[in-house]
Design a protein around this motif. Structure first.
Motif, PDB file in Angstrom:
ATOM      1  N   THR A  63       0.912  -1.083  -0.037  1.00  0.00           N
ATOM      2  CA  THR A  63      -0.208  -0.169   0.050  1.00  0.00           C
ATOM      3  C   THR A  63       0.831   1.046  -0.088  1.00  0.00           C
ATOM      4  N   VAL A  64       0.496   2.176  -0.840  1.00  0.00           N
ATOM      5  CA  VAL A  64       1.344   3.396  -0.999  1.00  0.00           C
ATOM      6  C   VAL A  64       0.318   4.547  -1.154  1.00  0.00           C
ATOM      7  N   SER A  65       0.758   5.777  -0.538  1.00  0.00           N
ATOM      8  CA  SER A  65       0.066   6.779  -0.407  1.00  0.00           C
ATOM      9  C   SER A  65       1.003   7.996  -0.854  1.00  0.00           C
ATOM     10  N   ALA A 121       7.059   9.065  -3.751  1.00  0.00           N
ATOM     11  CA  ALA A 121       8.503   8.234  -3.302  1.00  0.00           C
ATOM     12  C   ALA A 121       7.823   6.854  -2.912  1.00  0.00           C
ATOM     13  N   GLN A 122       6.768   6.649  -2.265  1.00  0.00           N
ATOM     14  CA  GLN A 122       6.673   5.014  -1.885  1.00  0.00           C
ATOM     15  C   GLN A 122       6.100   4.354  -3.310  1.00  0.00           C
ATOM     16  N   LEU A 123       5.354   5.031  -4.123  1.00  0.00           N
ATOM     17  CA  LEU A 123       5.287   4.556  -5.171  1.00  0.00           C
ATOM     18  C   LEU A 123       6.332   4.459  -6.153  1.00  0.00           C
ATOM     19  N   GLN A 124       7.330   5.241  -6.147  1.00  0.00           N
ATOM     20  CA  GLN A 124       8.329   5.011  -7.173  1.00  0.00           C
ATOM     21  C   GLN A 124       9.015   3.772  -6.675  1.00  0.00           C
ATOM     22  N   ALA A 125       9.195   3.662  -5.166  1.00  0.00           N
ATOM     23  CA  ALA A 125      10.205   2.572  -4.620  1.00  0.00           C
ATOM     24  C   ALA A 125       9.448   1.193  -4.750  1.00  0.00           C
ATOM     25  N   ALA A 126       8.051   1.238  -4.965  1.00  0.00           N
ATOM     26  CA  ALA A 126       7.360   0.069  -5.152  1.00  0.00           C
ATOM     27  C   ALA A 126       7.470  -0.357  -6.607  1.00  0.00           C
ATOM     28  N   LEU A 127       7.207   0.402  -7.493  1.00  0.00           N
ATOM     29  CA  LEU A 127       7.489   0.380  -9.108  1.00  0.00           C
ATOM     30  C   LEU A 127       8.953  -0.161  -9.197  1.00  0.00           C
ATOM     31  N   GLY A 128      10.072   0.076  -8.334  1.00  0.00           N
ATOM     32  CA  GLY A 128      11.191  -0.494  -8.551  1.00  0.00           C
ATOM     33  C   GLY A 128      11.738  -1.721  -7.837  1.00  0.00           C
ATOM     34  N   SER A 129      10.876  -2.118  -6.988  1.00  0.00           N
ATOM     35  CA  SER A 129      11.049  -3.457  -6.056  1.00  0.00           C
ATOM     36  C   SER A 129      10.038  -4.315  -5.977  1.00  0.00           C
ATOM     37  N   ALA A 189      -3.324   4.434  -2.709  1.00  0.00           N
ATOM     38  CA  ALA A 189      -4.216   5.519  -1.837  1.00  0.00           C
ATOM     39  C   ALA A 189      -4.792   6.354  -2.627  1.00  0.00           C
ATOM     40  N   ALA A 190      -6.143   6.820  -2.468  1.00  0.00           N
ATOM     41  CA  ALA A 190      -6.554   7.999  -3.052  1.00  0.00           C
ATOM     42  C   ALA A 190      -5.825   9.280  -3.041  1.00  0.00           C
ATOM     43  N   GLY A 191      -5.543   9.797  -4.234  1.00  0.00           N
ATOM     44  CA  GLY A 191      -4.768  11.187  -3.944  1.00  0.00           C
ATOM     45  C   GLY A 191      -3.994  11.429  -5.352  1.00  0.00           C
TER      46      GLY A 191
END
Length: 481
Positions: free
Chosen positions: A163-165, A168-176, A186-188
């Motif tokens: 879960t990302v919000s 930076a969290q989304l970019q990290a998740a896409l990379g790992s 998350a909405a936003g």
């Protein structure tokens, strides 16, 4: 709960025998046929038969017959003429693909409602040899075998959800992110460059989902490379970029205010479901660099080409031949093949075509879409809902309208760039059950640019297509009853 596509487990794939059914007719010419599933979802699948002539003389025609179990039926088909009696189905060649030269190949496809597989198959009267096998079959010498392209979206366990919000969290998740995991947005609003080169698998695709999430890339920035590729110091400006990242499922979120919307490069088996793309500088969704066997459905696309109107397509399949030097990674060709565009809403203010089917691509399906042509600009010859330069596409059950402002020539068009006798771009396509309202401006609902260039694989316009408020009529080509 969102309806899941591609939902067959690896074990089920093995037990159901989805590795291909090889069918061989012994009489000369020797025609073989291989069945595969090109895609699977929770209530059906896409199937394909690849036919090959392994004999010494050309075949003049072909017929493939099989049975489907109760509860499964063929909902649509292409590159063939289908008849049925109860659960028995017969597919014969069209005028364009009956002749198979020695060593040559052709094929046809269909979508099934239900998950039952063909059985009791025969090709040109010869038995298939036992229907669907339970183990990988041995392919006879000289018989073409097609690798199955089944995709699976088993729901990951809670521990496999990231879960990302924040950006930076989304970019990290896409990379790992790893195969089988889900990135939940998350909405936003997320502003930044969103790129992944993480690959899913057929058994464990990767999912990116999030209702109420908006991705915005304010780029581009930095010096671009000669051909688009992730490069240090360069921001492509793409809202979401899949690069060498097959088997991704995208759903629920919005991409806007970016140079391009969603770009899939060398990322086959990309599934886009219920995504919105709007207010982008150029095209909304681009399946590029042989991102084959992909699908976009139930999505909304509008307000494209805000900066470069002539490149503001809604969905772009493949690449122009002039760009194959960058994107032609399959024998020098961008083979973005067998892509399905189903049940989407296009428009208004898509500056170029709602769907641009580029040369070199084959056997796609464009079905059940709604095209609102208001705002098409006419720049770079973009003056129709759909421009077909590919081969063997089925365009059926779509509804198109046009109202001013805009530059509108025809509802659907074909073109034949780089056509040679061995590579008949813009040929062998089929239109049926489409409804077109040309607003008193468009000339034809379906304009076929050339008959002479498609003698071997003619385009077919069926009488089930209808048109209103056309300057000239339904089509400039002969109508097939």
């Amino acid at each position: 709960m969102r309806k899941r596509l591609w939902a067959v487990s690896a074990a089920a794939v093995t037990s159901a025998g989805l590795f291909g059914v090889v069918v061989t007719a012994e009489a000369a010419p020797s025609v073989s046929a291989t069945f595969t599933q090109s895609s699977v979802w929770d209530s059906g699948y896409g199937g394909r038969f690849a036919l090959a002539n392994t004999g010494d003389t050309a075949s003049a025609s072909w017929t493939v017959e099989f049975d489907l179990p109760s509860g499964t039926s063929v909902s649509s088909s292409w590159s063939s003429v289908m008849t049925k009696s109860g659960q028995h189905y017969k597919f014969t060649n069209t005028a364009s693909n009956g002749k198979i030269k020695p060593g040559g190949t052709t094929g046809f496809g269909f979508n099934a409602a239900g998950l039952g597989l063909p059985s009791g198959c025969v090709v040109n009267g010869a038995p298939c040899g036992g229907g669907t096998p339970t183990t990988t079959p041995t392919t006879p010498t000289g018989t073409t075998s097609v690798t199955p392209t089944t995709t699976n979206t088993n729901n990951p366990s809670p521990g496999d959800t990231i879960t990302v919000s924040t950006t930076a969290q989304l970019q990290a998740a896409l990379g790992s992110v790893n195969p089988g995991q889900t990135i939940k947005l998350a909405a936003g609003t997320y502003r930044g460059a969103f790129l992944t080169s993480r690959a899913g698998t057929a058994a464990k695709p990767i999912t990116l989902t999030g209702s109420g999430a908006i991705l915005i890339n304010d780029g581009p920035a930095g010096e671009p490379p000669a051909c688009p590729a992730p490069t240090a110091g360069w921001d492509s400006g793409y809202g979401l970029w899949l690069y060498n990242a097959p088997y991704w499922n995208l759903s629920g979120f919005t991409v806007r205010e970016s140079k391009k919307g969603i770009v899939a490069d060398n990322s086959p088996h990309t599934m886009i479901d219920g995504v919105t793309v709007d207010h982008v500088d150029e095209e909304a969704v681009h399946f590029r660099k042989s991102s084959s066997d992909s699908l976009i459905r139930n999505s909304k696309i509008s307000y494209t080409g805000l900066v470069q109107p002539g490149y503001g397509e809604g969905v772009y399949l493949g690449s122009a031949g002039s760009n194959w030097g960058c994107h032609g990674n399959s024998g020098g060709v961008d083979k973005a093949d067998r892509i399905q565009v189903i049940g989407n809403h296009f428009g208004p203010y898509i500056a170029a075509e709602a769907i641009d089917v580029k040369e070199g691509t084959v056997n796609g399906l464009i079905k059940g879409n709604t095209f609102d042509g208001q705002g098409v600009t006419g720049e770079n010859s973009a003056d129709s809902w759909v421009d077909v330069k590919g081969i063997g596409y089925t365009i059926e059950g779509n509804t198109g309208t046009f109202t001013t402002p805009g530059t509108f020539a025809n509802g659907y068009e074909t073109h034949n760039p780089g056509t040679t006798p061995a590579f008949p771009n813009g040929c062998g396509n089929v239109w049926r059950d489409n409804k077109s309202d040309l607003g008193g401006v468009g000339q034809y609902a379906i304009n076929i640019s050339s008959v002479s260039k498609c003698k071997e694989q003619p385009n077919l316009v069926y009488a089930s297509n209808t048109v209103t408020r056309a300057v000239k009529g339904l089509t400039n080509a002969a109508v097939t009853p």
